[in-house]
Scaffold this motif. Structure first.
Motif, PDB file in Angstrom:
ATOM      1  N   GLN A  69       1.200  12.011  -9.664  1.00  0.00           N
ATOM      2  CA  GLN A  69       0.382  13.216  -9.562  1.00  0.00           C
ATOM      3  C   GLN A  69       1.263  14.457  -9.657  1.00  0.00           C
ATOM      4  OE1 GLN A  69      -2.055  13.076  -6.066  1.00  0.00           O
ATOM      5  NE2 GLN A  69      -3.893  13.261  -7.338  1.00  0.00           N
ATOM      6  N   ALA A  70       2.397  14.409  -8.950  1.00  0.00           N
ATOM      7  CA  ALA A  70       3.319  15.546  -8.953  1.00  0.00           C
ATOM      8  C   ALA A  70       3.838  15.799 -10.369  1.00  0.00           C
ATOM      9  CB  ALA A  70       4.483  15.268  -8.004  1.00  0.00           C
ATOM     10  N   GLU A  71       4.132  14.686 -11.080  1.00  0.00           N
ATOM     11  CA  GLU A  71       4.658  14.786 -12.437  1.00  0.00           C
ATOM     12  C   GLU A  71       3.639  15.421 -13.371  1.00  0.00           C
ATOM     13  OE1 GLU A  71       5.944  11.600 -15.748  1.00  0.00           O
ATOM     14  OE2 GLU A  71       6.462  11.084 -13.676  1.00  0.00           O
ATOM     15  N   GLN A  72       2.382  15.005 -13.186  1.00  0.00           N
ATOM     16  CA  GLN A  72       1.329  15.531 -14.055  1.00  0.00           C
ATOM     17  C   GLN A  72       0.965  16.962 -13.704  1.00  0.00           C
ATOM     18  OE1 GLN A  72      -1.912  12.785 -13.861  1.00  0.00           O
ATOM     19  NE2 GLN A  72      -0.936  11.351 -15.269  1.00  0.00           N
ATOM     20  N   ALA A  73       0.998  17.272 -12.411  1.00  0.00           N
ATOM     21  CA  ALA A  73       0.517  18.576 -11.955  1.00  0.00           C
ATOM     22  C   ALA A  73       1.495  19.689 -12.285  1.00  0.00           C
ATOM     23  CB  ALA A  73       0.267  18.540 -10.445  1.00  0.00           C
ATOM     24  N   THR A  74       2.792  19.398 -12.253  1.00  0.00           N
ATOM     25  CA  THR A  74       3.777  20.474 -12.388  1.00  0.00           C
ATOM     26  C   THR A  74       4.826  20.171 -13.457  1.00  0.00           C
ATOM     27  OG1 THR A  74       5.117  19.460 -10.671  1.00  0.00           O
ATOM     28  CG2 THR A  74       3.576  21.163  -9.971  1.00  0.00           C
ATOM     29  N   PRO A  75       4.412  19.936 -14.679  1.00  0.00           N
ATOM     30  CA  PRO A  75       5.422  19.672 -15.705  1.00  0.00           C
ATOM     31  C   PRO A  75       6.287  20.912 -15.947  1.00  0.00           C
ATOM     32  CG  PRO A  75       3.236  19.873 -16.699  1.00  0.00           C
ATOM     33  CD  PRO A  75       3.050  19.928 -15.233  1.00  0.00           C
ATOM     34  N   ALA A  76       5.655  22.100 -15.906  1.00  0.00           N
ATOM     35  CA  ALA A  76       6.403  23.332 -16.159  1.00  0.00           C
ATOM     36  C   ALA A  76       7.382  23.602 -15.026  1.00  0.00           C
ATOM     37  CB  ALA A  76       5.441  24.498 -16.307  1.00  0.00           C
ATOM     38  N   ASP A 102       0.827  -1.206   0.000  1.00  0.00           N
ATOM     39  CA  ASP A 102       0.000   0.000   0.000  1.00  0.00           C
ATOM     40  C   ASP A 102       0.864   1.260   0.000  1.00  0.00           C
ATOM     41  OD1 ASP A 102      -2.226  -1.538  -0.036  1.00  0.00           O
ATOM     42  OD2 ASP A 102      -2.647  -1.370   2.118  1.00  0.00           O
ATOM     43  N   SER A 103       1.945   1.250   0.793  1.00  0.00           N
ATOM     44  CA  SER A 103       2.736   2.473   0.885  1.00  0.00           C
ATOM     45  C   SER A 103       3.529   2.693  -0.406  1.00  0.00           C
ATOM     46  CB  SER A 103       3.654   2.448   2.109  1.00  0.00           C
ATOM     47  OG  SER A 103       4.591   1.408   1.980  1.00  0.00           O
ATOM     48  N   VAL A 104       3.993   1.610  -1.026  1.00  0.00           N
ATOM     49  CA  VAL A 104       4.685   1.745  -2.312  1.00  0.00           C
ATOM     50  C   VAL A 104       3.723   2.330  -3.346  1.00  0.00           C
ATOM     51  CG1 VAL A 104       5.663   0.451  -4.253  1.00  0.00           C
ATOM     52  CG2 VAL A 104       6.384  -0.070  -1.907  1.00  0.00           C
ATOM     53  N   ALA A 105       2.487   1.792  -3.351  1.00  0.00           N
ATOM     54  CA  ALA A 105       1.494   2.263  -4.319  1.00  0.00           C
ATOM     55  C   ALA A 105       1.148   3.726  -4.065  1.00  0.00           C
ATOM     56  CB  ALA A 105       0.239   1.399  -4.234  1.00  0.00           C
ATOM     57  N   ALA A 106       1.024   4.099  -2.800  1.00  0.00           N
ATOM     58  CA  ALA A 106       0.684   5.479  -2.458  1.00  0.00           C
ATOM     59  C   ALA A 106       1.803   6.418  -2.903  1.00  0.00           C
ATOM     60  CB  ALA A 106       0.448   5.601  -0.958  1.00  0.00           C
ATOM     61  N   ALA A 107       3.043   6.000  -2.679  1.00  0.00           N
ATOM     62  CA  ALA A 107       4.194   6.834  -3.064  1.00  0.00           C
ATOM     63  C   ALA A 107       4.224   7.017  -4.578  1.00  0.00           C
ATOM     64  CB  ALA A 107       5.486   6.181  -2.581  1.00  0.00           C
ATOM     65  N   ARG A 108       3.939   5.915  -5.303  1.00  0.00           N
ATOM     66  CA  ARG A 108       3.962   5.985  -6.762  1.00  0.00           C
ATOM     67  C   ARG A 108       2.849   6.909  -7.272  1.00  0.00           C
ATOM     68  NH1 ARG A 108       4.092   0.369  -8.797  1.00  0.00           N
ATOM     69  NH2 ARG A 108       6.206   0.481  -7.970  1.00  0.00           N
ATOM     70  N   ALA A 109       1.675   6.782  -6.654  1.00  0.00           N
ATOM     71  CA  ALA A 109       0.547   7.628  -7.058  1.00  0.00           C
ATOM     72  C   ALA A 109       0.881   9.095  -6.821  1.00  0.00           C
ATOM     73  CB  ALA A 109      -0.702   7.234  -6.279  1.00  0.00           C
ATOM     74  N   ALA A 110       1.519   9.378  -5.693  1.00  0.00           N
ATOM     75  CA  ALA A 110       1.884  10.764  -5.371  1.00  0.00           C
ATOM     76  C   ALA A 110       2.887  11.291  -6.388  1.00  0.00           C
ATOM     77  CB  ALA A 110       2.455  10.830  -3.959  1.00  0.00           C
TER      78      ALA A 110
END
Lengths: 210, 406
Positions: free
Chosen positions: B384-391, B373-381
């Motif tokens: 999300q970070a990658e998608q949210a702040t590409p610039a 669960d924690s590995v999956a949560a870290a990957r999801a985060a």
């Protein structure tokens, strides 16, 4: 039955047999060459097959003698006349087999060929036609056998074949000739059929023997 | 890498087969498309090698739109395996396998020697090379199908229900072989199946389709079992998903007890002492280090104290699990089958290492699940970070370049 007649007329019988064989085989082969493209198109385009099949059945219903006579104005009392008429009949027999053969190629095999990277023409020539070959050759067998049999009718318009023996035998009330002609036509048909079976086995070593 | 970008397939009669599909198949991984019939999984697969053309959207293969490429050339670079193999009945096994190399212009002799290599790779005897497909069993045909797909060494392999037409034993063997091949070859594989077990077994990633071509959930198979996105997914993965998820958890960290294990050469008196020491009513008897059976304290009562345990009848032990290699699912199964409720752990040579109780297995499950669960949560985060702040991500990178060159 006058056996001595056979011995004294060897050259005539042999010549008539060769002529009959020619009239049986050549039209069937020409018919095959014409039936292939028409059959392939009919197998590919669904709408094309029903009208083609109807046309073919109508043509096939024409009595052979009527067709020979119908062709006289254009071709006279010649070999060509009979070859053309018999080609039309063999085409009628072979074409449906081409359609059945091409359609019998399993869908997953056709799909696999496309997915492997075959273009349409290459797929047709190297996958579909080889797989259709047993059924097509089946049609060719019927075409050749019926051609050998129908060729004798050509004698009625003067085109020489084993049919000569029937007419001559009838006119002279000499049954030996009729028997010889009959037996030779059957033997000829059987021999050609066996050759085609052997040919099919040779070119389709992969087929499941039933 | 294969990328689906808003891919839609609508047929002429208005049927929507695939609906705005976004999907990414990472290079070197196996992506399984799974779902009920009519869910668009096969249509999606066939759009990759252009057996079907999409109505909208595009599919990129290593960044290039597949529709910009010549179909035949594209397909020769993509291996394709279908149900019932689809072998060419009129060609020998070796010529079937050599199909794509020959299309690519190889000489026949070279293509055939390549075919023989592949025959060995998929575990078939060289003597089959000159047979025709109808002379092979279904499983053998399917192996030839895989060999044919691999012949030109394409980086991508498409598999359309490849193992659904064979019996379960053969299917398992074929699946094992695919896993073994993939461990060596690292192809980018897209596999379609309606069998969720197969999807979970073979997929690095699984995309579960809903009817009419949308993805209900995609991700690592362990995640689908752990946190189904909705009732549809939960229903499709099955009621025993909790148990099945255990096949993703290793037994390497499972604590083992050696105390309830006793050698068959020991006496009844030794055994009684051992049961009193452990406080457990069951003892595992071993012979030459291998499990022989379970003996209960009850059975020891009233026996001659000097008698060797080998003379005492023992209860069967079901099966043992190999510690470190087998999963917690095997360990739990071993414990369930044991009359003592203890799973027997053995090493690779079959020697008993100890036993694991339900409690220990449960604790190991909880720990593994928390890790996953924690590995999956870290990957999801991270995603999300990658998608949210590409610039924003580009700024520090840009400023680092001159520093690095200075």
């Amino acid at each position: 039955m006058t056996w001595s007649w056979i011995g004294s007329n060897g050259p005539l019988i042999w010549q008539l047999t060769r002529e009959n064989m020619y009239l049986g085989i050549v039209p069937a082969l020409i018919g095959l060459v014409i039936a292939l493209p028409i059959g392939i198109m009919a197998a590919r385009w669904r709408w094309f097959y029903p009208p083609t099949l109807t046309a073919i059945n109508v043509i096939y219903a024409i009595p052979s003698l009527a067709l020979f006579i119908a062709l006289i104005p254009a071709f006279g009392l010649t070999d060509t006349n009979v070859v053309i008429a018999l080609t039309v009949f063999s085409l009628c027999v072979i074409m449906p087999n081409v359609v059945t053969g091409v359609r019998s190629v399993p869908d997953n095999v056709r799909q696999a060929a496309t997915a492997m990277g075959y273009g349409p023409l290459r797929r047709l020539v190297t996958v579909e036609l080889p797989l259709a070959a047993p059924v097509i050759i089946g049609g060719l067998r019927v075409g050749v056998v019926s051609g050998i049999s129908l060729a004798s009718v050509g004698q009625l318009i003067g085109v020489s074949s084993l049919g000569y023996l029937f007419i001559d035998g009838l006119q002279r009330s000499f049954p030996t000739e009729i028997y010889v002609g009959l037996v030779l036509i059957i033997v000829l048909a059987l021999a050609c059929d066996l050759i085609l079976v052997a040919f099919r086995r040779a070119v389709t070593p992969w087929a499941v023997r039933t | 890498m294969i990328t689906f970008e808003r891919v839609t397939k609508r047929y002429a009669d208005g049927t929507l087969a695939v609906d705005a599909l976004d999907l990414e198949v990472p290079a070197g991984q196996t992506m399984v498309l799974v779902g009920p019939s009519g869910c668009g999984k096969t249509t999606s697969l066939r759009m990759i090698n252009r057996l079907i053309e999409p109505s909208e959207g595009r599919i990129l293969l290593d960044g290039k739109d597949v529709r910009q490429q010549d179909p035949s050339r594209l397909r020769r670079g993509i291996g394709y395996v279908i149900q019932q193999a689809g072998l060419f009945p009129h060609r020998t096994v070796q010529d079937n396998i050599a199909t794509v190399p020959v299309l690519n212009g190889w000489r026949r002799a070279r293509a055939r020697s390549r075919a023989r290599e592949l025959l060995a790779l998929v575990g078939l005897d060289a003597s089959l090379a000159t047979r025709y497909p109808h002379q092979l069993s279904g499983g053998q045909q399917q192996r030839v199908g895989v060999a044919r797909a691999l012949a030109a060494d394409p980086p991508v392999l498409l598999m359309d229900e490849p193992f659904s037409a064979v019996d379960p034993v053969v299917r398992t063997a074929l699946q094992d072989q695919l896993l073994a091949l993939q461990a060596d070859l690292h192809k980018t594989i897209v596999l379609v199946t309606h069998d969720i077990e197969e999807a979970i077994r073979l997929g690095d990633q699984v995309a579960l389709f809903r009817p009419h071509g949308t993805v209900a959930q995609s991700g690592a198979p362990e995640r689908l079992l752990a946190v189904p996105a909705d009732d549809y997914v939960a229903g499709f993965v099955g009621f025993d998903r909790g148990i099945r998820r255990l096949s993703f958890f290793g037994t390497g960290d499972l604590p083992l007890e050696a105390a309830p294990v006793i050698d068959a050469a020991a006496t009844v008196a030794d055994a009684r002492a051992a049961t009193q020491a452990t406080g457990r009513p069951w003892l595992l008897v071993t012979a030459d280090g291998q499990p022989a059976g379970w003996i209960s304290a009850q059975r020891l009562a009233g026996l001659d104290l000097a008698a060797p345990l080998a003379s005492v009848p023992a209860d069967p032990f079901g099966h043992a699990f190999t510690a470190g290699t087998d999963t917690l699912r095997a360990a739990l199964d071993a414990a369930v089958l044991s009359p003592a409720g203890l799973g027997i752990a053995v090493d690779d040579g079959g020697q008993v290492l100890g036993v694991a109780s339900f409690d220990q297995i449960r604790a190991a499950i909880a720990a593994s699940a928390a890790d996953a669960d924690s590995v999956a949560a870290a990957r999801a985060a991270a995603d999300q970070a990658e998608q949210a702040t590409p610039a924003a991500a580009e700024v520090p990178q840009g400023s680092e370049v001159p520093q690095a060159s200075a």
